[in-house]
Enzyme design. Sequence first.
Site, PDB file in Angstrom:
ATOM      1  N   ASP A 203      -8.622   7.424   1.625  1.00 38.17           N
ATOM      2  CA  ASP A 203      -7.636   6.396   1.941  1.00 38.17           C
ATOM      3  C   ASP A 203      -7.043   6.779   3.287  1.00 38.17           C
ATOM      4  O   ASP A 203      -7.258   7.904   3.762  1.00 38.17           O
ATOM      5  CB  ASP A 203      -6.537   6.355   0.853  1.00 38.17           C
ATOM      6  CG  ASP A 203      -5.900   4.970   0.725  1.00 38.17           C
ATOM      7  OD1 ASP A 203      -5.523   4.395   1.764  1.00 38.17           O
ATOM      8  OD2 ASP A 203      -5.793   4.470  -0.406  1.00 38.17           O
TER       9      ASP A 203
ATOM     10  N   HIS B  78      -8.002   0.202   3.978  1.00 39.92           N
ATOM     11  CA  HIS B  78      -7.518   1.558   3.672  1.00 39.92           C
ATOM     12  C   HIS B  78      -8.468   2.614   4.237  1.00 39.92           C
ATOM     13  O   HIS B  78      -8.734   3.629   3.600  1.00 39.92           O
ATOM     14  CB  HIS B  78      -7.391   1.756   2.159  1.00 39.92           C
ATOM     15  CG  HIS B  78      -6.206   1.046   1.561  1.00 39.92           C
ATOM     16  ND1 HIS B  78      -4.935   1.543   1.644  1.00 39.92           N
ATOM     17  CD2 HIS B  78      -6.100  -0.126   0.883  1.00 39.92           C
ATOM     18  CE1 HIS B  78      -4.094   0.710   1.028  1.00 39.92           C
ATOM     19  NE2 HIS B  78      -4.773  -0.316   0.567  1.00 39.92           N
TER      20      HIS B  78
ATOM     21  N   GLU C  33      -6.515  -4.899  -0.527  1.00 39.39           N
ATOM     22  CA  GLU C  33      -5.537  -4.999   0.554  1.00 39.39           C
ATOM     23  C   GLU C  33      -6.149  -4.892   1.953  1.00 39.39           C
ATOM     24  O   GLU C  33      -5.537  -4.315   2.849  1.00 39.39           O
ATOM     25  CB  GLU C  33      -4.452  -3.908   0.380  1.00 39.39           C
ATOM     26  CG  GLU C  33      -3.694  -4.057  -0.927  1.00 39.39           C
ATOM     27  CD  GLU C  33      -2.621  -2.994  -1.123  1.00 39.39           C
ATOM     28  OE1 GLU C  33      -1.507  -3.370  -1.449  1.00 39.39           O
ATOM     29  OE2 GLU C  33      -2.916  -1.792  -0.969  1.00 39.39           O
TER      30      GLU C  33
HETATM   31  C1  ACM Z   1      -3.750  -1.038  -5.320  1.00 29.65           C
HETATM   32  O1  ACM Z   1      -2.720  -0.745  -5.966  1.00 29.65           O
HETATM   33  N1  ACM Z   1      -3.688  -1.296  -4.012  1.00 29.65           N
HETATM   34  C2  ACM Z   1      -5.034  -1.157  -5.966  1.00 29.65           C
END
Ligand code: ACM
Length: 755
Positions: free
Chosen positions: A196, A273, A329
Amino acid sequence: MKGQTSKHLLLMLLIAVFITQLSAQVKISTPRIEIIPQPTKVVEHTGVFMLVPTTRIQCDPSFSGVASLLSKGASIRQFSVLEKVNGPKIKLVKVGRETVSDSMGYRLVITPEEITLSAATNAGALNGMHSLMQLILLQPNQGEIPCAEIDDHPRFGYRGVMLDVSRHFFPADYIKRYLDLMALYKMNVFHWHLTDGPGWRLEIKKYPELTAKTAYRTHKIWKDWWGTPRHYSDEGSPNGYGGYYTQKQAREIVAYAKQLGITVIPEIEMPGHSDEVLAVYPNLACSGKPFTNGELCLGNDSTFVFLKNVLTEVMAIFPSQYIHVGGDEADQAAWKKCPKCQKRIKDEKLNNESELQSYGVRRIEQFLASKGRKLLGWDEILEGGLAPAATVMSWRGEEGGITAAKMGHNVIMTPGNTCYFDHYQADPLTQPLAIGGYLTLENVYQYEPIPAELDSDKAKYVLGAQANIWTEYISSIEHLEYMTYPRLLAMAEVTWSEKGKRDFTNFKSRLQAHYRLLQRLDVNYCRPSYGLEIESKINTEAKKALISFKSELLNPSIYYTLDGTEPTKTSNLYQGSLELSGSSKICAAIIEDGELKEKSAKLTVDFHKAIGKKVTYNLPYSKGYSAHKEASLVNGYRGGGLTYGDGEWQGFDTNDMDVTIDLEKSDALKSITISFMQQTGPGVYMPDFVDISVSDNGKDFRKVKTITNDIPLTQSKLTLKNFEADLTGEKARYVRVFGKNGQHGFLFTDEVIIY
Ligand code: ACM
């Protein structure tokens, strides 16, 4: 195979077990079967099996690994293989599938002479062994195992825990302890969030720069790092903070998990991410530069070459059927401006950037499938079209999971409001800093992974549920355990036990012994809160309120007053039921040894004019925070003081609050009170002002009051405010309330109280 198995039975290994530390001590209580998660069927018998130093394990050869775990976990000093067992014994027996209710199930029979654990598979034997291990560990001083017959199997095959090791790194040895504890409660999937923006945590031989350059960062404290340009430190730099797992360590963890019956699913985040990847390989960013955005360029074939190379090494380490590819996201802004992404959209005849992401996921899915693996991703992978065989992890509520199950895709449920263990578990003012939210032990326990919308032919696609532990604010092992326990025990019961068998009071009763066990295992669990929640059921016709109290304690002593004053030990003691007539201000607290243990809980019950009246929404309330929908604001009681997520507060998301209440007849008015909440972290603000208008025909309104806000925008902590106005002299049938959402965030309001 079955014939061979029974032949093997004749060749049973005999493993001798020497139990230590079984000295007779004072009995704490009569031993009972207090297994968590609650088994499918338990029949308790009188009598006990005594564990003594001569107790031995006699096991089928295929269960010797299980026997070895039992001997280790139950603090047995040594064991040896014997041919014949005389005296007290624990038998691990392999049986045909027809003997146990499920391939993952087991039967445990405890008599004064012996304990027999029967299972058809190693997984079943492990499950039974963990039940037995609990029974042993729960009685550490006595060595008395209560006689019983237990038939047990899991409700769901997927019982997961996700740990984010990117935002904070946890060492490999600790991961093993984490797995031991998970296994004791029969959680069987460890979803390892390895990559991440805050750091890449897995050695990749082909790209050593990933860990050499981004496994460490400049600041330990999340907010400090997040507030900086978010740079990384090279491995070995004196101020670097972080770490990573070598492939050897990761393999050891996979093997360790396997012997405990846990599958490790690695997550390699893409296409969002991925800031850390782009910091090392800026050519994979749309801009060609590091630190501009966190999304991989999907127009660039080098991105896919990189991902496939990484995944090839990942698959060599992790034999799991699933590989998690993130997918959550991803911001599409960079793709919108990127000539390569736009060319890809054109060439592939895609309609938009969501379809571009979906294109990327499909390409990766094909690659994984060509190696015999399956793709798992967060629910955003539904947008732009779901890859053909993908499994969806539903986190933004249950909607993604419901949609995917209806399409015939497998689903894992992990909705934020019931499965995110990074959320507060008690009054935030009493807790270490967390990301927000509010998820109590009981909230977890009451979670039902099969949504009511799914009928049985679709419900089968729900494989199970998962607790997610994101670690922005969790930097130590102690804190990680604190956020995990005891909520994971509730999740274990949610995912293992039959729905109809789940009962929170019964769970709390069993939990008492597990609190003591967690203490002995040196787990830093969150102690049960002395906080109270007050609930009321209003009978508007009879003007009566039935009051009940929610507590994490078993049988707490609850004292209350009805005039809003703080309770003392001479106040009313709650005796199990409380019915009130008329309006009251309840103030209640747990008092033990004459001491008020935590701040009191308050609830005002108002039998006001607007109760049960029709509310028209001139602007909509938020779908996600609808509370009791049209009944929310006029149901006679107010949202609590802990969270906007308690099901009473109604949200207005970006738009103003604008409601009209029909009092059914023109009536003399005295006053109006509307409560709002502010908590700036999640974007919840007071309205700039509240206008009150009245009308007799429901069309022509006359503004009678404007109530302005005096809470500063900078006041971040959770704050409640009553917006009140004197309406003496006014007479009207319709009352309209308009709250200005000047911040275009969330307004949260509850109860429009009209006298
Ligand atoms: C998440 O909580 N962004 C999967």
